[in-house]
Design an enzyme around this catalytic site. Structure first.
Site, PDB file in Angstrom:
ATOM      1  N   GLN A  19     -32.279  -8.428 -19.508  1.00 40.03           N
ATOM      2  CA  GLN A  19     -32.526  -9.797 -19.967  1.00 40.03           C
ATOM      3  C   GLN A  19     -31.221 -10.480 -20.398  1.00 40.03           C
ATOM      4  OE1 GLN A  19     -34.943 -11.816 -23.749  1.00 40.03           O
ATOM      5  NE2 GLN A  19     -35.469  -9.763 -23.077  1.00 40.03           N
ATOM      6  N   ALA A  72     -22.745  -5.887  -8.245  1.00 40.73           N
ATOM      7  CA  ALA A  72     -23.902  -6.758  -7.993  1.00 40.73           C
ATOM      8  C   ALA A  72     -25.106  -6.290  -8.790  1.00 40.73           C
ATOM      9  CB  ALA A  72     -24.228  -6.802  -6.502  1.00 40.73           C
ATOM     10  N   GLY A  73     -24.856  -5.903 -10.050  1.00 38.15           N
ATOM     11  CA  GLY A  73     -25.963  -5.667 -10.972  1.00 38.15           C
ATOM     12  C   GLY A  73     -26.475  -7.002 -11.476  1.00 38.15           C
ATOM     13  N   TYR A  74     -27.225  -6.984 -12.554  1.00 36.87           N
ATOM     14  CA  TYR A  74     -27.813  -8.229 -13.062  1.00 36.87           C
ATOM     15  C   TYR A  74     -26.733  -9.267 -13.398  1.00 36.87           C
ATOM     16  CZ  TYR A  74     -32.200  -5.617 -13.551  1.00 36.87           C
ATOM     17  OH  TYR A  74     -33.333  -4.874 -13.307  1.00 36.87           O
ATOM     18  N   VAL A 120     -14.844   0.191  -6.391  1.00 39.45           N
ATOM     19  CA  VAL A 120     -13.646  -0.148  -7.160  1.00 39.45           C
ATOM     20  C   VAL A 120     -12.989   1.137  -7.658  1.00 39.45           C
ATOM     21  CG1 VAL A 120     -12.767  -1.313  -9.214  1.00 39.45           C
ATOM     22  CG2 VAL A 120     -14.587  -2.377  -7.850  1.00 39.45           C
ATOM     23  N   GLU A 147     -40.747   5.014 -20.243  1.00 45.23           N
ATOM     24  CA  GLU A 147     -41.302   4.458 -19.007  1.00 45.23           C
ATOM     25  C   GLU A 147     -41.381   5.518 -17.908  1.00 45.23           C
ATOM     26  OE1 GLU A 147     -40.752  -0.270 -19.047  1.00 45.23           O
ATOM     27  OE2 GLU A 147     -38.977   0.785 -18.330  1.00 45.23           O
ATOM     28  N   ASN A 204     -19.286  -4.788  -4.039  1.00 42.57           N
ATOM     29  CA  ASN A 204     -20.346  -3.892  -4.512  1.00 42.57           C
ATOM     30  C   ASN A 204     -20.339  -2.622  -3.683  1.00 42.57           C
ATOM     31  OD1 ASN A 204     -22.576  -3.623  -6.448  1.00 42.57           O
ATOM     32  ND2 ASN A 204     -23.899  -3.517  -4.648  1.00 42.57           N
ATOM     33  N   LYS A 205     -20.689  -1.521  -4.325  1.00 46.99           N
ATOM     34  CA  LYS A 205     -20.681  -0.218  -3.669  1.00 46.99           C
ATOM     35  C   LYS A 205     -21.672  -0.157  -2.516  1.00 46.99           C
ATOM     36  CE  LYS A 205     -20.904   4.689  -4.992  1.00 46.99           C
ATOM     37  NZ  LYS A 205     -21.111   5.608  -6.137  1.00 46.99           N
ATOM     38  N   LYS A 247     -45.461  -7.855 -18.245  1.00 45.90           N
ATOM     39  CA  LYS A 247     -44.297  -7.263 -17.583  1.00 45.90           C
ATOM     40  C   LYS A 247     -44.268  -7.664 -16.108  1.00 45.90           C
ATOM     41  CE  LYS A 247     -41.401  -3.197 -17.685  1.00 45.90           C
ATOM     42  NZ  LYS A 247     -40.797  -3.388 -16.364  1.00 45.90           N
TER      43      LYS A 247
END
Length: 396
Positions: free
Chosen positions: A314, A11-13, A81, A170, A37-38, A373
């Site tokens: 993105q 369930a990442g991007y 998984v 960052e 998802n984990k 941003k």
């Protein structure tokens, strides 16, 4: 005819946006959609540098899946998984549960790329998950408290950031904001605190506009960040790092932020990979598999010049949206669309109220980039969870 089974791993991007698109496009009885998802949350990877430094809570970067997944349309399985058996069209979880599929979406994210540097895996922190950034934050605070007890141990308040790409830059921006607060809290002389950002490439932010790079380094330099550019790390030990130049930096905190590779489960499953990433076709399919699709950090896509696109949030979002539409079209026997990334610009934060960016030919500096941003973050939050999530999460 049985209802087709769509199994989404991660369930990442990419995985999340595939799921949400299917949730929106399909009727209740058209397909059996399962998301594995984990954790029971999605985390915003591009925010993890903030809780890692301690300028935001870890919970700020997570979104509970219950809030955005319609359980009437999507089966959610909390699990890790273990393996993918493409010939049998099954996936095995660490719990022993075996899930079958007609269509498989692999969005299992990344692992740190250590480039064979000795000791990195064992001794360096990595900004890669909610739990990982909690550990970094707590460790940094612990180092300050230990330094108060042993003031001759300057290695406790010497911090090494490996990599001056987006994540490293960052994180340095946030760390530069956080350290003065920690100095005040623990009564530590700021002149004793050192932060080194070490980059093997000839420049910070490789591939970025030189004027923007210069601005970023100037901003971070004023926050006390010392750069060592064109200086590879040769070895990481429990006591710090050894540079290729022969210099040794004593530090009890090394944070590795210099690259990722695709999840090793993908390679172990027998898919052809480059640095753990699958070179997908124009429909995001794995080579030789009509019903297996790969998105996010596990997918490798090349531009018209034959160069790979970087694995950014993105692009992963766009992959998920396109794939969700395509899977719905395939189930209905409709035409599918080729995936083409539409790059909308690049933005990087440099701490509170500071940033750099490039949107088309326009360069953005300082507060303008920082506000852009924030706007980008708002768009993403609105996309996955509507106005309510956007208002709850965004920091103005």
């Amino acid at each position: 005819m049985s209802t087709p089974k769509i199994l989404i791993l991660g369930a990442g991007y990419g995985g999340l946006l595939t799921t949400l698109q299917l949730q929106k496009k399909l009727n209740y009885n058209e397909a059996e959609v399962t998301l594995v998802n984990k954790h029971n949350y999605h985390y915003i990877t591009t925010w993890l540098h903030e809780p890692a430094a301690g300028t935001a809570s870890a919970d700020h970067a997570r979104v509970d899946l219950d809030r955005i997944i319609n359980k009437d349309k999507v089966n959610f399985v909390k699990g890790t998984v273990q393996s993918i058996q493409s010939e049998e069209q099954t996936v095995t979880l660490e719990s022993g549960e075996v899930l079958s599929y007609d269509y498989l979406v692999i969005g299992l994210g990344s692992e740190p790329e250590t480039f064979g540097i000795e000791g990195l895996k064992e001794h360096a922190f990595s900004i890669r998950s909610i739990n990982a950034v909690r550990n970094i934050r707590e460790h940094i605070q612990y180092m300050f408290s230990k330094f108060k007890q042993e003031p001759d141990r300057t290695d406790y308040v010497t911090f090494v950031v490996g990599g001056a790409g987006f994540t490293g830059i960052e994180f340095c921006g946030e760390l530069g904001d956080r350290l003065p607060e920690l100095c005040e809290e623990f009564d530590v002389d700021p002149s004793q605190v050192k932060v080194y950002c070490i980059e093997a490439a000839p420049t910070a932010l490789p591939g970025f506009d030189p004027e923007l790079v210069s601005y970023a380094m100037d901003v971070l330099g004023k926050k006390g960040i010392e750069f060592k550019i064109a200086t590879p790390i040769k070895q990481c030990t429990p006591d710090g790092v050894l540079l290729a130049s022969g210099e040794e930096i004593k530090s009890k905190t090394v944070v590795w932020a210099a690259g990722v590779r695709g999840n090793s489960i993908v390679e172990k499953a027998g898919f052809e990979v480059m640095r753990g990433r699958v070179k997908v076709d124009e429909y995001l399919r794995a080579p030789g598999h009509e019903n297996v699709f790969v998105v996010g950090d596990c997918a490798l896509i090349f531009n018209e010049e034959g160069r790979p696109y970087p694995p950014t949030a993105q692009i992963a979002v766009q992959e998920g949206e396109t794939l969700g539409e395509n899977l719905a079209a395939m189930i209905r026997g409709e035409l599918t669309q080729k995936f083409t990334p539409h790059l909308q610009g690049t933005l990087a934060s440099l701490g509170k109220g500071e940033g750099i960016g490039q949107v088309g030919s326009k360069k953005l500096f300082g507060s303008t980039a920082a506000m852009m941003k924030k706007a980008s973050d708002l768009r993403y939050l609105y996309k996955i969870g509507g106005v309510g999530l956007a208002l709850k999460k965004v920091k103005l």
